[in-house]
Design a protein around this motif. Structure first.
Motif, short mmCIF file in Angstrom:
data_model
loop_
_atom_site.label_atom_id
_atom_site.label_comp_id
_atom_site.label_asym_id
_atom_site.label_seq_id
_atom_site.Cartn_x
_atom_site.Cartn_y
_atom_site.Cartn_z
N ILE A 75 0.86 -1.17 0.00
CA ILE A 75 0.00 0.00 0.00
C ILE A 75 0.90 1.22 0.00
N THR A 76 1.36 1.53 -1.19
CA THR A 76 2.38 2.57 -1.32
C THR A 76 1.77 3.97 -1.19
N ASP A 77 0.57 4.12 -1.76
CA ASP A 77 -0.01 5.46 -1.77
C ASP A 77 -1.34 5.48 -1.03
N ALA A 78 -1.29 5.05 0.20
CA ALA A 78 -2.53 4.95 0.96
C ALA A 78 -3.25 6.29 1.04
N GLU A 79 -2.50 7.37 1.22
CA GLU A 79 -3.13 8.68 1.37
C GLU A 79 -3.98 9.02 0.14
N GLN A 80 -3.40 8.81 -1.01
CA GLN A 80 -4.15 9.08 -2.24
C GLN A 80 -5.38 8.19 -2.34
N ALA A 81 -5.17 6.90 -2.08
CA ALA A 81 -6.29 5.96 -2.19
C ALA A 81 -7.41 6.37 -1.25
N ILE A 82 -7.05 6.75 -0.04
CA ILE A 82 -8.07 7.18 0.92
C ILE A 82 -8.81 8.41 0.42
N ALA A 83 -8.08 9.33 -0.16
CA ALA A 83 -8.72 10.54 -0.69
C ALA A 83 -9.71 10.17 -1.79
N GLU A 84 -9.36 9.18 -2.60
CA GLU A 84 -10.28 8.78 -3.68
C GLU A 84 -11.54 8.15 -3.12
N HIS A 85 -11.34 7.29 -2.11
CA HIS A 85 -12.52 6.71 -1.46
C HIS A 85 -13.39 7.81 -0.86
N GLN A 86 -12.74 8.75 -0.23
CA GLN A 86 -13.46 9.87 0.37
C GLN A 86 -14.27 10.62 -0.68
N ALA A 87 -13.68 10.80 -1.84
CA ALA A 87 -14.36 11.52 -2.92
C ALA A 87 -15.61 10.78 -3.36
N VAL A 88 -15.50 9.46 -3.46
CA VAL A 88 -16.67 8.66 -3.83
C VAL A 88 -17.74 8.81 -2.76
N LEU A 89 -17.31 8.69 -1.52
CA LEU A 89 -18.26 8.80 -0.41
C LEU A 89 -18.96 10.15 -0.42
N GLU A 90 -18.22 11.20 -0.65
CA GLU A 90 -18.82 12.54 -0.64
C GLU A 90 -19.82 12.71 -1.78
N ALA A 91 -19.48 12.17 -2.93
CA ALA A 91 -20.40 12.25 -4.07
C ALA A 91 -21.70 11.54 -3.73
N ILE A 92 -21.57 10.38 -3.08
CA ILE A 92 -22.76 9.63 -2.71
C ILE A 92 -23.56 10.40 -1.65
N THR A 93 -22.85 10.94 -0.67
CA THR A 93 -23.52 11.69 0.39
C THR A 93 -24.30 12.87 -0.17
N SER A 94 -23.70 13.51 -1.17
CA SER A 94 -24.35 14.68 -1.76
C SER A 94 -25.47 14.28 -2.70
N GLY A 95 -25.60 12.98 -2.94
CA GLY A 95 -26.72 12.51 -3.75
C GLY A 95 -26.58 12.79 -5.24
N ASP A 96 -25.37 12.81 -5.72
CA ASP A 96 -25.15 13.06 -7.14
C ASP A 96 -24.66 11.78 -7.81
N PRO A 97 -25.57 11.02 -8.41
CA PRO A 97 -25.21 9.70 -8.96
C PRO A 97 -24.12 9.78 -10.02
N GLU A 98 -24.22 10.75 -10.91
CA GLU A 98 -23.23 10.82 -11.99
C GLU A 98 -21.85 11.11 -11.44
N LYS A 99 -21.80 11.97 -10.45
CA LYS A 99 -20.50 12.27 -9.86
C LYS A 99 -19.95 11.05 -9.12
N ALA A 100 -20.85 10.31 -8.46
CA ALA A 100 -20.41 9.11 -7.76
C ALA A 100 -19.78 8.13 -8.74
N ALA A 101 -20.46 7.95 -9.89
CA ALA A 101 -19.91 7.05 -10.90
C ALA A 101 -18.56 7.56 -11.40
N ALA A 102 -18.49 8.86 -11.64
CA ALA A 102 -17.26 9.44 -12.17
C ALA A 102 -16.11 9.28 -11.17
N MET A 103 -16.42 9.49 -9.90
CA MET A 103 -15.38 9.36 -8.88
C MET A 103 -14.90 7.91 -8.78
N MET A 104 -15.84 6.98 -8.97
CA MET A 104 -15.44 5.58 -8.93
C MET A 104 -14.55 5.23 -10.11
#
Lengths: 232, 232
Positions: free
Chosen positions: A185-214
């Motif tokens: 797990i070389t770039d855990a910080e980045q990976a966590i930020a990406e997961h966070q981005a997906v989570l935020e998109a989902i929380t905000s209720g924006d399906p297209e953004k959630a898909a894009a972040m994934m």
DNA sequence: CGTCGTGCGTTCCTATAGGATTTGGACATG
DNA sequence: CATGTCCAAATCCTATAGGAACGCACGACG
């Protein structure tokens, strides 16, 4: 013969009754995930039966069920072997498959997310942040588990049994790759930020953004792993 | 005991050696597809063993392998049952899943199609056209088989083992629905035209159009089946 | 007549036995 | 040294036996 005082005869009712083959299945799965069974190694039915102190019959059944997960492969009259290590090609195919399925899951999960599901998702990201990330496998473990749980939860919240089944055929492989793909797990910080981005998109209720972040996340996972470039 | 002169001892080598459990697996699969085992019916291990004139052991192994296909379901200590009939909900989910996966397969297959694969695909469409479409099941059979083969071939030509595996988790369900979904082949001409359109897009080497035609096809399948509206 | 207990048959589940097949090495031969 | 043969151990595969749980019918009892 096997130990005549099996541990399943606890007083009272077991919450959900299980049979020996189920325990064997889970034991083998754990061993496969732990790396105790290395890729390519033979998995002898009789040998496993001796090791687990049961008869070969439940082992045979457990292996039959494991075969479809792709973790072990069977050749008639020759037995089972742990699936070989991922090649670069395998990895590319796996990521291509993830890019086809996971963004769809994210989009649907966003629309159909339940409060409990959202809570569990937040917890998974939290666990990712707090998980120890040392060099030894025991320290990897909880991080990898949280990672898998995050994606699994999204697949489940998509609320489509077939998409969930399809994801699960990948999930085991993804987990296996995390272990044996060669990359830590070389770039855990980045990976966590990406997961966070997906989570935020989902929380905000924006399906297209959630898909894009994934999409973004999976592509970057691919990029990082490819950069690390294992041998071949 | 079982017939002591098994049919597998042909002279020479069988191309790929099989064990009893494999034969049992295929027999059960055929029975499930034929409708000889109706949805919801119990599949007794001992009973099947008697029926097929083998011991329960290979039957148990075959059923364990069948479980992951979703054709049968298992409850610990209670046995296996044929999966229940599709509800309207199930059907909607299945089509949603197909819409997520099959267009991707079509797009990739278009780029990676081999000459042999294209030939086989043309053959499948040809078989669709010439297949008898009478009222009895025996006449359905070859039509349904060609339909499944068409989609399976595209998944295979996508040349991605994981996408193929994901599709196959759906394929069995799709076939099962074709049998028990309540709809016959009411609009074969339209369905054939849609398959033809997908084939032509692939032949012309236009991946996006291939994907679009597949979306169109699956959506229309959904539309036709929904219109027929089974009981629920 | 309705309810409960009992016995029998069925089924699942696991262990064990033994036949069939593969594998690995020793040994002989070109 | 390379190659083919034979044997023995390990392994896979199937059948069979028997324990445990479940379902169901039948009969006793309130």
């Amino acid at each position: 013969m096997a130990d005549p005082s099996p541990s399943v005869v606890r007083a009272g009712y077991p919450v959900s009754r299980q049979v020996l083959a189920d325990h064997v299945y889970e034991a083998l799965l754990e061993w496969l995930m732990d790396g105790r069974l290395e890729p390519g190694a033979a998995v002898s039915i009789d040998g496993m039966a001796r090791e687990l102190d049961v008869s070969p019959t439940p082992v045979r059944e457990a292996l039959a069920r494991l075969e479809h997960t792709g973790m072990v492969r069977r050749v008639a009259l020759k037995g089972y072997r742990v699936a070989p290590v991922f090649t670069r090609e395998d990895f590319a195919e796996l990521m291509e498959a993830r890019l086809s399925i996971e963004p769809v899951n994210a989009r649907l999960a966003c629309s159909r997310m339940t409060p409990d599901g959202l809570e569990a998702l937040k917890q998974a990201v939290e666990d990712l942040k707090t998980a120890p990330r040392g060099g030894t496998f025991a320290e990897y473990r909880s991080y990898l588990e949280a990672d898998e749980r995050f994606h699994q939860l999204i697949a489940a919240q998509a609320n489509n049994q077939f998409l969930l089944a399809a994801y699960n055929t990948l999930g085991g492989q993804i987990q296996r790759f995390r272990l044996f793909g060669g990359v830590g797990i070389t770039d855990a910080e980045q990976a966590i930020a990406e997961h966070q981005a997906v989570l935020e998109a989902i929380t905000s209720g924006d399906p297209e953004k959630a898909a894009a972040m994934m999409v973004d996340h999976v592509e970057k996972v691919r990029g990082r792993a490819m950069a690390d470039a294992p041998e071949d």
